[in-house]
Design a protein around this motif. Structure first.
Motif, PDB file in Angstrom:
ATOM      1  N   THR A 168      -5.907 -32.466  23.950  1.00  0.00           N
ATOM      2  CA  THR A 168      -7.332 -32.336  24.239  1.00  0.00           C
ATOM      3  C   THR A 168      -8.054 -33.582  23.765  1.00  0.00           C
ATOM      4  N   ARG A 169      -9.258 -33.750  24.253  1.00  0.00           N
ATOM      5  CA  ARG A 169     -10.056 -34.920  23.858  1.00  0.00           C
ATOM      6  C   ARG A 169     -11.188 -34.479  22.954  1.00  0.00           C
ATOM      7  N   GLU A 170     -11.497 -35.351  21.981  1.00  0.00           N
ATOM      8  CA  GLU A 170     -12.650 -35.102  21.119  1.00  0.00           C
ATOM      9  C   GLU A 170     -13.913 -35.359  21.915  1.00  0.00           C
ATOM     10  N   SER A 171     -14.932 -34.566  21.626  1.00  0.00           N
ATOM     11  CA  SER A 171     -16.196 -34.798  22.310  1.00  0.00           C
ATOM     12  C   SER A 171     -16.921 -35.965  21.644  1.00  0.00           C
ATOM     13  N   ARG A 172     -17.741 -36.638  22.418  1.00  0.00           N
ATOM     14  CA  ARG A 172     -18.548 -37.729  21.863  1.00  0.00           C
ATOM     15  C   ARG A 172     -19.874 -37.164  21.398  1.00  0.00           C
ATOM     16  N   ASP A 175     -22.393 -34.994  23.502  1.00  0.00           N
ATOM     17  CA  ASP A 175     -21.683 -34.191  24.484  1.00  0.00           C
ATOM     18  C   ASP A 175     -21.411 -32.832  23.881  1.00  0.00           C
ATOM     19  N   ARG A 176     -21.218 -31.864  24.745  1.00  0.00           N
ATOM     20  CA  ARG A 176     -20.804 -30.580  24.196  1.00  0.00           C
ATOM     21  C   ARG A 176     -19.335 -30.672  23.842  1.00  0.00           C
ATOM     22  N   PRO A 177     -18.885 -29.921  22.864  1.00  0.00           N
ATOM     23  CA  PRO A 177     -17.498 -30.029  22.406  1.00  0.00           C
ATOM     24  C   PRO A 177     -16.509 -29.731  23.525  1.00  0.00           C
ATOM     25  N   ALA A 178     -15.425 -30.513  23.545  1.00  0.00           N
ATOM     26  CA  ALA A 178     -14.353 -30.241  24.495  1.00  0.00           C
ATOM     27  C   ALA A 178     -13.568 -29.056  23.992  1.00  0.00           C
ATOM     28  N   GLU A 179     -13.359 -28.097  24.852  1.00  0.00           N
ATOM     29  CA  GLU A 179     -12.638 -26.906  24.446  1.00  0.00           C
ATOM     30  C   GLU A 179     -11.246 -26.931  25.034  1.00  0.00           C
ATOM     31  N   PRO A 186      -9.200 -30.285  28.186  1.00  0.00           N
ATOM     32  CA  PRO A 186     -10.577 -29.856  28.236  1.00  0.00           C
ATOM     33  C   PRO A 186     -10.969 -29.562  29.681  1.00  0.00           C
ATOM     34  N   ASP A 187     -11.812 -28.602  29.843  1.00  0.00           N
ATOM     35  CA  ASP A 187     -12.353 -28.246  31.152  1.00  0.00           C
ATOM     36  C   ASP A 187     -11.246 -27.949  32.162  1.00  0.00           C
TER      37      ASP A 187
END
Length: 192
Positions: A168-172, A175-179, A186-187
């Motif tokens: 998964t990728r960390e959110s910037r 941005d909303r958190p990557a889940e 993510p997504d």
């Protein structure tokens, strides 16, 4: 079709093991070839000043630093190898991370093998170095060193770009958190 978490873990672990084995084999093969074919401490020009072979034995770290405490480098290499294996077994699900850590582990194991098996003996063996690129740096290095340095740069890049060990990728900021989703991306996007 999404791969299960267990399937991703097995794939990542297998990739780490395969790549580490290939790099370790290449490193030890080239070192043994250098020992058999190269004169000690005599430059052999391969491609002018661009690439030379120069067989030497390094008791220390880069640039022969720490020659008096070789056993510490053995402990550090062993610790790094254990850390990569533990991460590979427990946390790595990303094939990108698996590739980088597998190549890094192979390099670490290559130099650790020298520390454990070469003269003057266990655990203070000297690392066989034989590649010299005078135009780039004064250091003399080996195949394991190439993978250690390049894969540490790759680790920094993966961290910089926010790719987690699970893929998964960390959110910037902002941005909303990557889940994480069922397929690990993510997504709903799976990371290869």
């Amino acid at each position: 079709m999404a791969r299960s978490a267990a399937g991703r873990a097995v794939a990542a672990g297998a990739l780490i093991a395969i790549l580490a084995s290939v790099v370790l084999a290449a490193d030890q093969f080239t070192k043994n070839l250098a020992l058999a074919e190269l004169p000690e401490r005599t430059p052999v020009r391969v491609w002018g000043d661009f690439l030379q072979f120069y067989l030497t034995f390094n008791p220390g770290a880069a640039f022969s630093l720490g020659e008096e405490v070789t056993w510490i480098f053995t402990i550090v290499l062993a610790g790094a190898a254990v850390a990569v294996v533990v991460l590979g077994v427990t946390r790595v699900r990303s094939l990108r991370w698996a590739a980088v850590l597998g190549l890094l582990l192979g390099g670490v194991l290559g130099n650790l093998t020298d520390r454990l098996t070469r003269d003057p003996g266990f655990p203070v063996g000297h690392v066989v170095d034989f590649i010299h690129t005078p135009w780039m740096m004064p250091a003399i290095y080996n195949v394991a060193d190439i993978f250690i340095v390049t894969m540490m740069i790759a680790v920094a890049l993966l961290v910089l770009f926010g790719l987690r060990l699970d893929g998964t990728r960390e959110s910037r900021r902002g941005d909303r958190p990557a889940e994480s989703t069922a397929d690990g991306g993510p997504d709903g996007r799976s990371e290869a």
